[in-house]
Write an enzyme that holds these catalytic residues in place. Sequence first.
Site, mmCIF file in Angstrom:
data_model
loop_
_atom_site.group_PDB
_atom_site.id
_atom_site.type_symbol
_atom_site.label_atom_id
_atom_site.label_comp_id
_atom_site.label_asym_id
_atom_site.label_seq_id
_atom_site.Cartn_x
_atom_site.Cartn_y
_atom_site.Cartn_z
ATOM 1 N N CYS A 95 0.848 -1.196 0.000
ATOM 2 C CA CYS A 95 0.000 0.000 0.000
ATOM 3 C C CYS A 95 0.885 1.248 0.000
ATOM 4 O O CYS A 95 1.849 1.327 0.769
ATOM 5 C CB CYS A 95 -0.897 -0.012 1.238
ATOM 6 S SG CYS A 95 -1.846 1.502 1.364
ATOM 7 N N GLU A 125 4.015 -5.458 8.914
ATOM 8 C CA GLU A 125 4.245 -4.046 8.550
ATOM 9 C C GLU A 125 5.317 -3.427 9.450
ATOM 10 O O GLU A 125 6.181 -2.680 8.979
ATOM 11 C CB GLU A 125 2.931 -3.262 8.674
ATOM 12 C CG GLU A 125 3.094 -1.806 8.251
ATOM 13 C CD GLU A 125 1.861 -0.964 8.511
ATOM 14 O OE1 GLU A 125 0.724 -1.481 8.417
ATOM 15 O OE2 GLU A 125 2.019 0.225 8.818
ATOM 16 N N THR A 161 0.334 1.850 10.344
ATOM 17 C CA THR A 161 -0.770 2.607 9.709
ATOM 18 C C THR A 161 -2.147 2.331 10.301
ATOM 19 O O THR A 161 -3.073 3.119 10.102
ATOM 20 C CB THR A 161 -0.828 2.269 8.202
ATOM 21 O OG1 THR A 161 -0.874 0.843 8.074
ATOM 22 C CG2 THR A 161 0.352 2.825 7.444
ATOM 23 N N SER A 261 -9.861 -5.009 5.604
ATOM 24 C CA SER A 261 -9.560 -6.159 4.739
ATOM 25 C C SER A 261 -10.751 -7.123 4.632
ATOM 26 O O SER A 261 -10.594 -8.246 4.168
ATOM 27 C CB SER A 261 -8.316 -6.879 5.264
ATOM 28 O OG SER A 261 -8.399 -7.045 6.660
HETATM 29 S S1 SF4 Z 1 -5.515 0.233 6.045
HETATM 30 FE FE1 SF4 Z 1 -3.493 -0.393 5.314
HETATM 31 S S2 SF4 Z 1 -3.871 -1.100 3.237
HETATM 32 FE FE2 SF4 Z 1 -5.649 0.108 3.833
HETATM 33 S S3 SF4 Z 1 -5.224 2.195 3.056
HETATM 34 FE FE3 SF4 Z 1 -4.544 2.058 5.197
HETATM 35 S S4 SF4 Z 1 -2.384 1.527 5.049
HETATM 36 FE FE4 SF4 Z 1 -3.295 1.055 3.094
#
Ligand code: SF4
Length: 278
Positions: A95, A125, A161, A261
Amino acid sequence: MIKLEIAANSGFCFGVKRAIQIVQETIRQNSKVATLGPIIHNPQMVNYLKNRGLCVLDNINEITDETIIIRSHGITSYEYKKLLEKEVNIVDATCPFVKKAQKYAQKLTQEGYHLFILGEKNHPEVKALLSYVDDSATVIANPEETIKITGKRKFGLIAQTTQSEDKFERLAINLLKECEELNIIKTICNATLLRQKSTMDLAKKVDIMIVIGGKNSANTNRLAEIAKSKGCKTFHIETSNEIKKQWFDDVSKVGITAGASTPKWIIDDVKKELEKLN
Ligand code: SF4
């Protein structure tokens, strides 16, 4: 009569949609396609892709002549180097927001800050983030943890993230007590923030929350934690098979949310099963 409400922001984010599209496109164009570890943290979606020809390898040594797709949460710099040495065809589905966090980690370290990463040290990650700074950063999962760094008075702070904003702010306050300078770069992605906020808002209005997503999904686990922290009875499920009728005794409002996801077909299926309770 049970009233159902779905969180305003839930399910697939930009990075996951992009990674799935890359996999589907790569499978169409190549005969042998594999990922190193699961492309996303949702076992049902990964199985769906496996049934369409994707192979999931656990170890770089298992690679023969496959086209290798780098998963959405990235791989370590060591693994990337090994892939180059193997001279396999590489397709990068990391990503862009994860990549950005890797760049910030390097930037802060090169500028002389001791880097702190809010995250889970065993998450892929975070392992990748660490590798880009030669494992020199300190990973912290609990924002109230005692900070034991001697020497350096310049701290840098980023986050995995999918971490929560609240924890990030608490860690920043804790670090401030121990340093002269704190350089904070908020690397929590917008999709995560939106899903967390929607979950928080919904959890305040309903009797119970159903959080849908991989049990191995960091961002889904976070949504469940957030719903619970609002005092809402919360159940984290992967599929509708896990729903138990007794959860809904004396319940009139049910909130549904799903991690970044979680595919729409699983959310729709859970909703359909919950509707049957009426
Ligand atoms: S949750 Fe993870 S994969 Fe989805 S936009 Fe944010 S950083 Fe990217």
